[in-house]
Design an enzyme around this catalytic site. Structure first.
Site, PDB file in Angstrom:
ATOM      1  N   TYR A 151       0.821  -1.204   0.000  1.00 32.41           N
ATOM      2  CA  TYR A 151       0.000   0.000   0.000  1.00 32.41           C
ATOM      3  C   TYR A 151       0.858   1.259   0.000  1.00 32.41           C
ATOM      4  O   TYR A 151       1.307   1.710   1.060  1.00 32.41           O
ATOM      5  CB  TYR A 151      -0.868   0.026   1.265  1.00 32.41           C
ATOM      6  N   LYS A 183      -0.804  -8.202  -2.810  1.00 34.90           N
ATOM      7  CA  LYS A 183      -2.137  -7.620  -2.818  1.00 34.90           C
ATOM      8  C   LYS A 183      -2.025  -6.121  -2.960  1.00 34.90           C
ATOM      9  O   LYS A 183      -1.308  -5.473  -2.187  1.00 34.90           O
ATOM     10  CB  LYS A 183      -2.786  -7.983  -1.485  1.00 34.90           C
TER      11      LYS A 183
END
Ligand code: FBP
Length: 320
Positions: free
Chosen positions: A169, A202
């Site tokens: 992220y 992810k």
């Protein structure tokens, strides 16, 4: 060679114990054997707080609810922090593969973005997990410490036969807010995760922003990138361009030889969400990791939505 064996073959340095976990993950739930994954992540209580996460569907305050949701919807795995997994790991042992989130951040103390290590590899083994989850924040002043923590944990996890799933992220002092999901930034963060030894990466779906203008020039010169949408593009067109951006992120992870999955984000309209998933699938995503769009809806609706996501991954033709 089956698709699953082909994927396992990309992880040449891993032990049979790690590959066994990867195989188990790919053979679970309704996407079993397809080479695609659907994972339920429920760390939002920790990350965003219980009220914004669970008040819309109060059943979701109960940790056991999420095990049931993942099992009934036919998910490939369920990922959560220590407390939620400890609450149900015994009762649901063997019914759904578990991923223990080893680090977590809360929203009360946001700056600089960083996480605390909140569980251990021993916890993951004790709870019967197939792997660990770890978040990195490329762009934060804490990122270097996080890379070191991850490098160490990944090495130790592989020694004991656990998978390493990395939430990459980008965020922090070095990045403008609007660039956190910029195409070049997301692809860069995903690549860092791959270099740090992640088996599964992810990321959030990339927007049509490009943070580094020199990179923009490279993208413009290569023909598929002319399909990058201008900032003012309308929603249906935006979705059409998403597959091209997803392709770039997947390519950035060892030319597609690492498993890259995309998150669902805040709860949105069901149809809009499914159009987005279709674009992810057409771009070559290995699957979706869907939290809020599932558990903030009543269970019946959530299962229906997740089954539609599964259908999309089963039906999509990559040449479209
Ligand atoms: P969602 O589908 O709810 O977006 O879940 C995916 C996820 O990665 C969660 O694991 C995590 O809590 C959340 O996104 C974090 O989102 P953000 O960092 O933007 O608050």
């Amino acid at each position: 060679m089956t698709r699953i064996n082909e994927i396992l073959d990309w992880y040449g340095a891993d032990s049979p114990a790690v590959l066994d976990k990867l195989h188990r993950l790919f053979m679970q739930g309704q996407l079993a054997g397809t080479g695609k994954l659907i994972i339920l992540p429920v760390d939002q209580g920790f990350e965003h707080g219980p009220l914004p996460s669970f008040a819309r569907n109060p059943e979701a305050y109960n940790p056991l609810y999420h095990f049931q949701l993942a099992i009934e919807a036919g998910c490939s795995a369920y990922a959560a922090p220590l407390g939620f997994l400890e609450a149900g790991a015994r009762q649901f042992a063997g019914q759904v593969p578990l991923i223990l989130k080893l680090n977590n951040a809360d929203s009360l103390f946001k700056s600089p973005p960083g996480s605390a290590v909140t569980a251990s590899l021993d916890d993951a083994l004790r709870l019967g997990c197939i792997g660990i989850g770890f978040t990195i924040y490329p762009g934060s002043s804490t990122s270097r410490a996080m890379y070191e923590q991850l490098a160490h944990l990944a090495r130790e996890a592989k020694k004991v036969g656990l998978l390493v799933v990395v939430w990459a992220y980008p965020r922090g002092e070095a990045l403008q807010k609007q660039h956190e999901q910029a195409l070049d930034v997301v692809a860069y963060a995903a690549h860092i995760a791959a270099q740090l030894g992640a088996h599964i990466i992810k990321v959030k779906p990339p927007t049509n922003e490009v943070a580094n203008k020199q990179v923009q020039e490279c993208l413009d010169k290569t023909s598929p990138w002319s399909r990058l949408a201008p900032a003012s593009v309308s929603m249906p067109d935006y979705q059409n361009y998403l597959r091209t951006r997803v392709r770039h992120v997947v390519q950035s992870c060892f030319n597609g030889r690492r498993i890259v999955i995309f998150s669902g984000g805040p709860t949105k309209d069901k149809n809009e969400f499914l159009v987005e998933v279709g674009e992810l699938a057409r771009g070559g995503s290995f699957g979706s990791i869907v939290g809020r769009n599932a558990f903030t809806r009543p269970k019946k609706e959530a299962i229906e939505l997740l089954q539609n996501v599964i259908k999309v991954y089963k039906q999509v033709n990559l040449t479209e």
